[in-house]
Write an enzyme that holds these catalytic residues in place. Sequence first.
Site, PDB file in Angstrom:
ATOM      1  CB  CYS A  98      -0.868   0.037   1.233  1.00  0.00           C
ATOM      2  SG  CYS A  98      -1.798  -1.449   1.536  1.00  0.00           S
ATOM      3  NE  ARG A 137       5.180   1.238  -1.352  1.00  0.00           N
ATOM      4  CZ  ARG A 137       6.248   1.116  -0.579  1.00  0.00           C
ATOM      5  NH1 ARG A 137       7.380   1.644  -0.961  1.00  0.00           N
ATOM      6  NH2 ARG A 137       6.189   0.488   0.568  1.00  0.00           N
ATOM      7  CD1 TRP A 178      -0.648  -5.542  -3.473  1.00  0.00           C
ATOM      8  CD2 TRP A 178      -0.652  -6.592  -1.506  1.00  0.00           C
ATOM      9  NE1 TRP A 178      -0.169  -6.810  -3.674  1.00  0.00           N
ATOM     10  CE2 TRP A 178      -0.166  -7.484  -2.483  1.00  0.00           C
ATOM     11  CE3 TRP A 178      -0.746  -7.034  -0.189  1.00  0.00           C
ATOM     12  CZ2 TRP A 178       0.232  -8.776  -2.193  1.00  0.00           C
ATOM     13  CZ3 TRP A 178      -0.361  -8.322   0.112  1.00  0.00           C
ATOM     14  CH2 TRP A 178       0.122  -9.188  -0.898  1.00  0.00           C
ATOM     15  CG  ASN A 232       0.548   2.116   3.720  1.00  0.00           C
ATOM     16  OD1 ASN A 232      -0.536   2.148   3.151  1.00  0.00           O
ATOM     17  ND2 ASN A 232       1.639   2.679   3.224  1.00  0.00           N
ATOM     18  N   GLY A 233      -0.302  -1.217   6.642  1.00  0.00           N
ATOM     19  CA  GLY A 233       0.022  -2.105   7.759  1.00  0.00           C
ATOM     20  C   GLY A 233      -1.186  -2.948   8.147  1.00  0.00           C
ATOM     21  CD  GLU A 251      17.283 -13.401  -8.171  1.00  0.00           C
ATOM     22  OE1 GLU A 251      16.775 -13.933  -7.172  1.00  0.00           O
ATOM     23  OE2 GLU A 251      16.864 -12.329  -8.642  1.00  0.00           O
ATOM     24  CE  LYS A 301      13.941 -11.665 -10.258  1.00  0.00           C
ATOM     25  NZ  LYS A 301      14.509 -11.061  -9.080  1.00  0.00           N
ATOM     26  CG  HIS A 358      19.675 -37.292  -5.087  1.00  0.00           C
ATOM     27  ND1 HIS A 358      20.053 -38.502  -4.555  1.00  0.00           N
ATOM     28  CD2 HIS A 358      20.821 -36.648  -5.434  1.00  0.00           C
ATOM     29  CE1 HIS A 358      21.379 -38.571  -4.544  1.00  0.00           C
ATOM     30  NE2 HIS A 358      21.867 -37.464  -5.076  1.00  0.00           N
TER      31      HIS A 358
HETATM   32  C1  F6R Z   1      12.019 -10.816  -6.353  1.00  0.00           C
HETATM   33  C2  F6R Z   1      11.911  -9.801  -5.329  1.00  0.00           C
HETATM   34  C3  F6R Z   1      11.616 -10.228  -3.943  1.00  0.00           C
HETATM   35  C4  F6R Z   1      12.431  -9.378  -2.952  1.00  0.00           C
HETATM   36  C5  F6R Z   1      12.002  -9.701  -1.517  1.00  0.00           C
HETATM   37  C6  F6R Z   1      12.830  -8.965  -0.501  1.00  0.00           C
HETATM   38  O1  F6R Z   1      12.355 -10.263  -7.584  1.00  0.00           O
HETATM   39  O2  F6R Z   1      12.030  -8.645  -5.586  1.00  0.00           O
HETATM   40  O3  F6R Z   1      11.850 -11.578  -3.765  1.00  0.00           O
HETATM   41  O4  F6R Z   1      13.778  -9.629  -3.135  1.00  0.00           O
HETATM   42  O5  F6R Z   1      10.657  -9.366  -1.349  1.00  0.00           O
HETATM   43  O6  F6R Z   1      12.700  -7.597  -0.663  1.00  0.00           O
HETATM   44  P1  F6R Z   1      13.707  -6.597   0.005  1.00  0.00           P
HETATM   45  O7  F6R Z   1      15.033  -6.789  -0.627  1.00  0.00           O
HETATM   46  O8  F6R Z   1      13.143  -5.242  -0.260  1.00  0.00           O
HETATM   47  O9  F6R Z   1      13.760  -6.932   1.466  1.00  0.00           O
END
Ligand code: F6R
Length: 608
Positions: free
Chosen positions: A2, A27, A75, A99-100, A483, A487, A506
């Site tokens: 949010c 966000r 959100w 927010n929260g 990673e 992605k 395995h």
């Molecule tokens: C994936 C991604 C998330 C963040 C994770 C941690 O592309 O962006 O997995 O890496 O939410 O976010 P931060 O680094 O802001 O704590």
Amino acid sequence: MCGIVGYIGNKNAQDFLISGLKRLEYRGYDSAGIVTLAENGDATYLRAQGKITNLEEKLLKNKRSDMIGIGHTRWATHGEPSERNAHPHQINDLFLVHNGIIENYKELKETLNDYDFKSETDTEVLAALIDSFYKNGDYPLSNAVVQALKLVKGTYGIAVVSRKNPSEIVVARFGSPLVIGIGNNETLIASDASALVGHTKRAIYLNDGEVARVTNDSVEIKTLNAEPVSAKVEEIETNLAAIQKGGYEHFLLKEIMEQPQSLMETLRGRVNVEEGTVRLGGPGLSEDELRRIKHLVIVGCGTAYHAGLLASYYIEKFTPEITIETVIASEYRYKEAYIPENSVALIVSQSGETADTLACLREIKKQGIKTIGIVNAIGSTIAREVDGGTYVHVGPEISVASTKAFTSQVIAMVMFGLTIAQAKGVKKAILKPYVEEINKLPSEIEKVLNSVSGGIKKIADTYKEYEHAIYLGRDTSYPIAMEGALKLKEISYIDANAYAFGELKHGPLALIDDRFFEMAFLPKGVLYDKAISNVQEVLARNGHIVAITNNQEFDLQVENIIKIDTSLLIFAPLLMNLVSQLLAYYITTAKGYNVDQPRNLAKSVTVE
Ligand code: F6R
């Protein structure tokens, strides 16, 4: 997640609120709303499900020149995404954005029998609670907010306005960021400083447990215990170019392509190639403290966790007598983990606001363990709560999928490892190759990005219709495989999983068939031949293999090969990660999905 914005001053509030909300779009959100107040207290209250453009449509028929207002992108946590659940929430004369999560909202709701709730949200309960102390404006709004927040369990960043007094905004924070921008006869509110860029460079970052009463030319801050706080005004470093697409079609592509520069920013002033040393000022550990380190705990979520895992492989290679545990924050926070003496915890977070990572930081601090932040967002909660830290300085990452932050997080942690090794007296001959490669990395990244993009775009077309992908690596390319899979799945929605090559037999080998393609990361090194044997096993089962390698002699008959031309050996896997980033990008654009804002995801995960 949010986003909050607010405005009080001498200009049109609606204009700032909408442009501020658009800045916070990255966000992630599913509905949006604003309220502005005229001098006589008349409210223009608009909410819409979906994109901000839906809200703008409503605005066309409700243009006002009001000079105070608050806005929100929601959100969903409590209650479905809908107009009814969107913020601001109105209770009598009050409007609240939040927010929260208010954890005890059900109990609080039971005490608020006089109110007729219209939404399913915890926020509306908080609005009613504040109103119950405000008593139709008989008490100052800031006092009512304080009284209400004293009863709240949970996290919040809030902004409240009242029709009874359209010359003030009351804001507060506990666990959800809130920034107050100081302008010229105007004061701006945002949950993220990027909404303030271009309006002011001066900002006050509210601390947990603080409440501020804001007018166009004043900010009074106090704690929930009514102690006055003298505000520290800080400079917002972000500039407009950093939050614009700069000619790229998507933020994601821009952020992938700007890695040569963003990594340079991480390295600036920290690398001495001639001496083969690195120097990090931020962690603030003495040589003696560095020497005594025996154990590192690296904490992060998602991409930050993968960065930590990769860094741990490197650090273990050159630092003697050190053990490293890389942990997922959401798990670690509830583990009764014992951290041995002489440990240091690295807290890795791009946003510096991730709720689980922050919770770990606080738990670890309770055990008296030194915490070092590997953070991007300057002034973020994690950056402020750690004992010391190293900013990665990659600039704002707007696209939800993290790319440039990953590369710099890895290198910042490796540099921290090098400072430990230097203090422990590890021979220069061992450390120098790392320093030399780190120094070359920005230009090598540039070279690779320029040479592989076209080929990857073509490959993306081949695999865009696949439903499954397997990413394979070993040693330092195993975290790279993890990673890469993250992605791909998060933006293209292709089911992608990573395995260490050695794990294939395995279990996962059973999966290989025409529904899957396999990304095989094959950097030259001691385990190269073993990885090649694993590739043969997949080939023998008619796997659809894309091999990514820096071995120019690679000649296996796989479906596709991406050769990385680089002089780097140690950090070649980081260059291979660029391939994963670009492949995910091109597959997603080929599928026609929104690359920058994947469904269901938010950029900074400020709730558990
Ligand atoms: C994936 C991604 C998330 C963040 C994770 C941690 O592309 O962006 O997995 O890496 O939410 O976010 P931060 O680094 O802001 O704590």
